[in-house]
Design a protein around this motif. Structure first.
Motif, PDB file in Angstrom:
ATOM      1  N   PHE A  31      38.614 -47.166  80.410  1.00 15.93           N
ATOM      2  CA  PHE A  31      38.615 -48.623  80.359  1.00 15.93           C
ATOM      3  C   PHE A  31      38.957 -49.080  78.944  1.00 15.93           C
ATOM      4  O   PHE A  31      38.765 -48.330  77.991  1.00 15.93           O
ATOM      5  CB  PHE A  31      37.237 -49.136  80.794  1.00 15.93           C
ATOM      6  CG  PHE A  31      36.947 -48.759  82.218  1.00 15.93           C
ATOM      7  CD1 PHE A  31      37.275 -49.604  83.266  1.00 15.93           C
ATOM      8  CD2 PHE A  31      36.403 -47.509  82.520  1.00 15.93           C
ATOM      9  CE1 PHE A  31      37.058 -49.231  84.583  1.00 15.93           C
ATOM     10  CE2 PHE A  31      36.182 -47.125  83.840  1.00 15.93           C
ATOM     11  CZ  PHE A  31      36.516 -47.994  84.866  1.00 15.93           C
TER      12      PHE A  31
ATOM     13  N   GLU B 245      34.528 -49.467  76.367  1.00 17.99           N
ATOM     14  CA  GLU B 245      33.461 -48.779  77.083  1.00 17.99           C
ATOM     15  C   GLU B 245      32.193 -48.905  76.255  1.00 17.99           C
ATOM     16  O   GLU B 245      32.239 -48.566  75.071  1.00 17.99           O
ATOM     17  CB  GLU B 245      33.829 -47.306  77.297  1.00 17.99           C
ATOM     18  CG  GLU B 245      35.071 -47.162  78.172  1.00 17.99           C
ATOM     19  CD  GLU B 245      35.543 -45.713  78.348  1.00 17.99           C
ATOM     20  OE1 GLU B 245      34.865 -44.802  77.865  1.00 17.99           O
ATOM     21  OE2 GLU B 245      36.614 -45.523  78.956  1.00 17.99           O
ATOM     22  N   PRO B 246      31.087 -49.440  76.771  1.00 15.63           N
ATOM     23  CA  PRO B 246      30.929 -49.894  78.155  1.00 15.63           C
ATOM     24  C   PRO B 246      31.855 -51.064  78.478  1.00 15.63           C
ATOM     25  O   PRO B 246      32.184 -51.860  77.595  1.00 15.63           O
ATOM     26  CB  PRO B 246      29.475 -50.327  78.243  1.00 15.63           C
ATOM     27  CG  PRO B 246      28.816 -49.902  76.987  1.00 15.63           C
ATOM     28  CD  PRO B 246      29.873 -49.630  75.988  1.00 15.63           C
ATOM     29  N   PHE B 247      32.183 -51.136  79.737  1.00 13.51           N
ATOM     30  CA  PHE B 247      33.135 -52.117  80.220  1.00 13.51           C
ATOM     31  C   PHE B 247      32.382 -53.411  80.563  1.00 13.51           C
ATOM     32  O   PHE B 247      31.195 -53.392  80.902  1.00 13.51           O
ATOM     33  CB  PHE B 247      33.797 -51.535  81.468  1.00 13.51           C
ATOM     34  CG  PHE B 247      34.969 -52.316  81.964  1.00 13.51           C
ATOM     35  CD1 PHE B 247      36.046 -52.598  81.139  1.00 13.51           C
ATOM     36  CD2 PHE B 247      35.017 -52.743  83.279  1.00 13.51           C
ATOM     37  CE1 PHE B 247      37.148 -53.299  81.616  1.00 13.51           C
ATOM     38  CE2 PHE B 247      36.104 -53.441  83.763  1.00 13.51           C
ATOM     39  CZ  PHE B 247      37.170 -53.729  82.923  1.00 13.51           C
TER      40      PHE B 247
ATOM     41  N   ARG C  80      30.434 -56.246  81.901  1.00 13.06           N
ATOM     42  CA  ARG C  80      29.519 -56.242  83.050  1.00 13.06           C
ATOM     43  C   ARG C  80      30.014 -57.044  84.248  1.00 13.06           C
ATOM     44  O   ARG C  80      29.762 -56.697  85.391  1.00 13.06           O
ATOM     45  CB  ARG C  80      28.139 -56.807  82.632  1.00 13.06           C
ATOM     46  CG  ARG C  80      27.216 -55.810  81.950  1.00 13.06           C
ATOM     47  CD  ARG C  80      26.772 -54.696  82.905  1.00 13.06           C
ATOM     48  NE  ARG C  80      26.077 -55.199  84.068  1.00 13.06           N
ATOM     49  CZ  ARG C  80      24.769 -55.328  84.183  1.00 13.06           C
ATOM     50  NH1 ARG C  80      23.999 -54.957  83.201  1.00 13.06           N
ATOM     51  NH2 ARG C  80      24.242 -55.810  85.284  1.00 13.06           N
TER      52      ARG C  80
ATOM     53  N   ARG D  22      35.165 -54.769  89.277  1.00 18.47           N
ATOM     54  CA  ARG D  22      33.978 -54.043  89.758  1.00 18.47           C
ATOM     55  C   ARG D  22      33.666 -54.282  91.235  1.00 18.47           C
ATOM     56  O   ARG D  22      32.869 -53.561  91.819  1.00 18.47           O
ATOM     57  CB  ARG D  22      32.741 -54.453  88.952  1.00 18.47           C
ATOM     58  CG  ARG D  22      32.738 -53.922  87.522  1.00 18.47           C
ATOM     59  CD  ARG D  22      31.413 -54.277  86.843  1.00 18.47           C
ATOM     60  NE  ARG D  22      31.397 -53.915  85.434  1.00 18.47           N
ATOM     61  CZ  ARG D  22      30.731 -52.858  84.931  1.00 18.47           C
ATOM     62  NH1 ARG D  22      30.039 -52.089  85.733  1.00 18.47           N
ATOM     63  NH2 ARG D  22      30.767 -52.607  83.646  1.00 18.47           N
TER      64      ARG D  22
ATOM     65  N   LEU E 266      35.693 -46.511  90.876  1.00 19.82           N
ATOM     66  CA  LEU E 266      35.335 -46.671  89.466  1.00 19.82           C
ATOM     67  C   LEU E 266      34.513 -45.482  88.977  1.00 19.82           C
ATOM     68  O   LEU E 266      33.623 -44.998  89.673  1.00 19.82           O
ATOM     69  CB  LEU E 266      34.533 -47.969  89.296  1.00 19.82           C
ATOM     70  CG  LEU E 266      35.339 -49.230  89.657  1.00 19.82           C
ATOM     71  CD1 LEU E 266      34.410 -50.401  89.942  1.00 19.82           C
ATOM     72  CD2 LEU E 266      36.324 -49.570  88.543  1.00 19.82           C
TER      73      LEU E 266
ATOM     74  N   ALA F  47      32.953 -43.871  85.129  1.00 22.62           N
ATOM     75  CA  ALA F  47      32.729 -44.264  83.735  1.00 22.62           C
ATOM     76  C   ALA F  47      33.061 -43.126  82.759  1.00 22.62           C
ATOM     77  O   ALA F  47      32.155 -42.507  82.196  1.00 22.62           O
ATOM     78  CB  ALA F  47      31.297 -44.753  83.568  1.00 22.62           C
ATOM     79  N   HIS F  48      34.349 -42.885  82.581  1.00 20.81           N
ATOM     80  CA  HIS F  48      34.803 -41.852  81.624  1.00 20.81           C
ATOM     81  C   HIS F  48      34.074 -40.529  81.875  1.00 20.81           C
ATOM     82  O   HIS F  48      33.518 -39.910  80.974  1.00 20.81           O
ATOM     83  CB  HIS F  48      34.577 -42.322  80.186  1.00 20.81           C
ATOM     84  CG  HIS F  48      35.608 -41.761  79.248  1.00 20.81           C
ATOM     85  ND1 HIS F  48      36.255 -42.508  78.295  1.00 20.81           N
ATOM     86  CD2 HIS F  48      36.128 -40.513  79.152  1.00 20.81           C
ATOM     87  CE1 HIS F  48      37.112 -41.750  77.625  1.00 20.81           C
ATOM     88  NE2 HIS F  48      37.051 -40.527  78.131  1.00 20.81           N
ATOM     89  N   ARG F  49      34.131 -40.103  83.115  1.00 23.93           N
ATOM     90  CA  ARG F  49      33.382 -38.930  83.542  1.00 23.93           C
ATOM     91  C   ARG F  49      34.261 -37.722  83.853  1.00 23.93           C
ATOM     92  O   ARG F  49      33.755 -36.661  84.245  1.00 23.93           O
ATOM     93  CB  ARG F  49      32.574 -39.269  84.810  1.00 23.93           C
ATOM     94  CG  ARG F  49      31.666 -40.469  84.677  1.00 23.93           C
ATOM     95  CD  ARG F  49      30.959 -40.778  86.005  1.00 23.93           C
ATOM     96  NE  ARG F  49      30.017 -39.738  86.328  1.00 23.93           N
ATOM     97  CZ  ARG F  49      30.115 -38.905  87.365  1.00 23.93           C
ATOM     98  NH1 ARG F  49      31.140 -39.020  88.206  1.00 23.93           N
ATOM     99  NH2 ARG F  49      29.217 -37.988  87.578  1.00 23.93           N
ATOM    100  N   ALA F  50      35.575 -37.835  83.732  1.00 19.18           N
ATOM    101  CA  ALA F  50      36.454 -36.797  84.280  1.00 19.18           C
ATOM    102  C   ALA F  50      36.375 -35.467  83.535  1.00 19.18           C
ATOM    103  O   ALA F  50      36.446 -34.406  84.144  1.00 19.18           O
ATOM    104  CB  ALA F  50      37.900 -37.286  84.319  1.00 19.18           C
TER     105      ALA F  50
END
Lengths: 339, 339, 339, 339
Positions: free
Chosen positions: C267, C270-272, C274, C279, C286, C288-291
């Motif tokens: 995004f 980050e945090p993106f 709210r 969303r 969605l 959260a930068h988890r890949a």
């Protein structure tokens, strides 16, 4: 003004490397000056250096010459090795890429590697000889010493571009792949789907053994009498990279006993001694340095050369050819075999 | 009381098919009665039939005999074909499985198929012959007629168990695979990653052409002079299944011109005529029906036989061997080559 | 005396990267000095530099500092990018390897990439939401917008280590793979089994579009309103590398129309925000930068770091991590996302 | 006069199975009589039987009806199972092929199987839910329970057409594949690249467990409380074939403890109880029988039906659909889930 690209490809030729269409693509990158049939005369090289952005060939480029080439960005040896004709340290300091094109041979060598192993596992040339002599044996009886590659252990001595091209060809045979390469960490080999193995264990356990290591300062006659003695009965020893890695006399002696089999593409001297006793052995397949040097290899080499030159000219980094490394380039000893 | 399993494997032998451990596994399934070295005498077969649950071999099993075998569940030919020695319709009516074990040869034939193509694409046996004669040519010059399998078009004439074993071996070479098989729909071939092609287009466009079709009532001499004439210059014609599919005289005549190359494992008669002119051609690789019959194939065949017998004895359906189909079994004409 | 290896891995930690066994392996290579929890204080770095052979971390290393480190052989950023905190030219001159460890994330990102595409092709999270709400629709009716990846066109925007890890995972789905990467020649992509395609054609023709390009000076908002407008109805747009490559407002506007689908892991901030309207969209997945950031990635990163350090200490060249290139390192703009 | 092909595909429809072009192809094989929207009335079936060569559908075909269809060659159930509406023994005696089209679902189910495993290994739907709630956690912290499929042990319970489609998709992840299938010999599984494993060992050792076995007379609630208790912490249990294989109450109880994860596509009754407690569990992915029934599956099914009918009409054997086996067809219990 366009920069100069020097083509000095001897003992290759411009035509061998580049089709007409590819030559046009090359010319779009710079002013191409080429010399065929022998090495480019020193005077001409010296004259061209001030504007040269790239040199394709085995041109001698020691420090004083490099100093005369302020625009030089790349030296591309259209061979599979690095020779001591270049000031590698000087090039690295100046960010001049020194590249070799050995990777272009890898498809051809890998296919030959599979062909050699199958030939010797199945007695293909021997059976053909018998048939021509009218002495063929039919069916199962003729296969008493034959075996499948399927699920056999295959060991690669040296895992560079040849190994990377060979491994995928062996995978669908269900072979277990092992490698010995002292320049590579185990984790790298595992990631590529190979199991690392010390040299002696590899020799003792593999049914097909490929010698794919280029000649280096470290590996001269690394495979001597004792090491070769570890090879299992009926295994296949395939010598594809450089003969200097093996003690050739020891190899000949072992093969004379018939204990294992060999396919040999490279020899200590080429042409090889006319009366050498290895020429008559039934358990040996002989090939006169034929594994890599096909038209298709050279056309691919030419494509790779232009691709990387195009990247360099656009301010990008080369991706197709192999870069000389500070550490390993000086160890490389492969050179055109003495003829 | 245990049912009887009749082993009548001639011209195979019990030992060829079953290791000691495998024989024990077989014996756990029923009372095993075997006869080696020749076909089991009729009287013994007849005596055993009333209790027989399975027969492994090429025993003649026409209607009147089947009638004497009320418990019979499976007839397993330890060969790669279906012969007219069985009342197929009667077996199908009674739900007796008629199975053949040809699939056990497929790994061996597929490896040979790759070995043959590489040998002829790269001139491996020819170069070996030259080297033995002291007339080898080194490097690139020796490769003027060599080519890579990489990215070439490969055509399979017949796509059964041999083709299914061969296709995965060719994939990593980047070959485009084509097939002609009039018994298979296009969608099936596409699903398996092959492109369907009419026979004549396949012959005219492929660089490697594999004949993998078994002999049937439909395909005798299907590849005649005219069809062979479509083959491109320097293509490789690999004959692996049955010679009857080809007009052998026409093939010989074509090969004498040197226009294309061939690797031949099967012949119209075996042993083949001692003085046949094909024996001297440099563009031909000769192999005396050696592609499938290895110890490893027979051991796999034995494993498959026991696996399927075990399933049948448990009230399950066989999965490893090939079932005779009502429609195609009577068309099968492959038989032990005339010797 | 042993040389020093400086570990300054913040925002990573020593434990995240190295198991106890691996730390022992690292210590066998040199005197390890580490600092966890924040960047190593300048004074300590300066004190250690004279004996340092390697620095693992994002330590600032501009020219004056490099001058204090005469033995320095390697700078290893335990991240997936190159930042302007290093004098790249100075390092290249001195033959100091500057390496980044982004390749260690590639398996994790590639798996996520497949998971995202399948999730959006089949409506997996949407169907799960419906089910939780008690509003699930069964079977075929629920699949009206579902499709298979099988044989679809998949386009990769950027083909580096992520693409090289992803392509093999997509192959058995029978996908046609396309790539757009202005830093790579067509021949390189073809050799890797991908078809090169201009960006706009890729967007217009692919059913799954992966954004895998790192942020560079060249590609900021490269995918704007107009480019995104080329995406076909129901295609899946997967954003995995850096959000800056896309005009995020334009992407949001397009997704609101429901014309195509997206899976988004990165995004602009980050945090993106709210309350961002993306969303609530049903056609968006969605994340959260988890890949990439899994324990397994960091353990692999640690292994790679030690492997390459071990090679360098033995006088060999690193092979596992990615080297900074003179041309491209200064273009790299990926940085820890603003938090 | 052309023979009749009866299309009675309810609950499928003619349009779902056949495009216009495919319908034309079908009509070239015989006189097609179809009935949509409900089962074909008995009277019409009876009227058509005397000329029928093939019936496509779930038409009841017990012995007396078969007797009225002397030309009948094939009964094709356009579903993935065999039901007790057919006199299987009678068909086998007469050589009438009884075929089911379940294989046409296998690509769709296999892709879903990969998607489900990735979703649960990486917490994809959970993270998406958090994000929608504005409670997303970024990066590594969010991945504490995430893991890669790479190199994990994956167990398949049941290895039929679904397993054969799934295994190739998992291979490039480097997974070790295990299978439990009591209808298959170990050697068959090994040949396909899987390791056979007893059910309890598979449950106890695999990180991803796929239930792919169709319902049979033998496997009702085969996975009960005790078996499910063997599953390792954090493993992923994927239920794709039929719910009856599992004790669903026991499964729910286990999942409530959070010890392992599940993705569930089939339920004991469908629609499933509105207030069932499994609907709220965070460690479960829910899907309403959506894995196979896509337009692409039905189009492939139609292609397969026509391909096999075309073969049968040409006097050849079908190759695309699955044949009912004498032994196993009566054991098949999968039926349209109770609605």
């Amino acid at each position: 003004m366009k920069s100069t690209i020097i083509l000095d490809p001897h003992p290759r030729t411009v035509d061998l490397l580049f089709s007409k269409a590819e030559l046009r693509r090359l010319r779009s990158l710079g002013k191409v000056v080429s010399h065929d049939g022998e090495r480019m005369p020193d005077a001409e090289v010296d004259r061209l250096l001030p504007d040269a952005i790239a040199i394709v060939g085995q041109t001698t480029l020691l420090r004083e010459r490099l100093n005369r080439a302020p625009k030089l960005r790349a030296i591309i040896n259209v061979e599979g090795n690095f020779q001591p004709n270049i000031d590698y340290a000087g090039c690295l300091e100046r960010g001049i890429y020194v590249l070799n094109a050995g990777v272009a041979y890898s498809y051809a060598v890998a296919e030959m590697a599979v062909g050699f192993a199958l030939a010797m596992a199945r007695g293909i040339p021997q059976a053909d000889r018998r048939f021509r002599e009218g002495k063929e044996v039919y069916g199962r009886i003729s296969n008493e010493e034959s075996f499948l590659l399927r699920r056999k252990r295959v060991g690669l001595i040296g895992y560079g571009s040849l190994g990377r091209a060979l491994a995928p060809l062996l995978r669908p045979f269900g072979c277990e792949l092992y490698a010995y390469d002292p320049w590579l960490p185990d984790g790298y080999l595992v990631e590529q789907g190979l199991s690392p193995l010390p040299l002696r264990e590899l020799l003792a356990s593999c049914t097909v053994i490929y010698v794919l290591a280029g000649a280096t300062t470290d590996n001269r006659a690394m495979l001597g009498r004792e090491e070769l003695n570890l090879i299992k009965k009926d295994s296949i020893f395939v010598l594809l990279s450089r003969a200097s890695v093996v003690d050739f006399d020891a190899l000949t002696a072992h093969l004379k006993t018939g204990r294992f089999r060999a396919a040999i593409d490279v020899f200590p001297e080429e042409p090889f001694a006319r009366n050498h006793s290895i020429r008559t052995l039934d358990n040996v397949l002989l090939s006169a340095h034929r594994a890599g040097g096909l038209a298709e290899s050279y056309q691919l080499m030419g494509e790779m050369v232009i691709d990387d030159l195009a990247l360099i000219c656009k301010g990008l980094s080369p991706v197709r050819l192999q870069r000389a490394n500070r550490e390993t380039a000086p160890k490389m000893q492969s050179k055109p075999v003495t003829r």
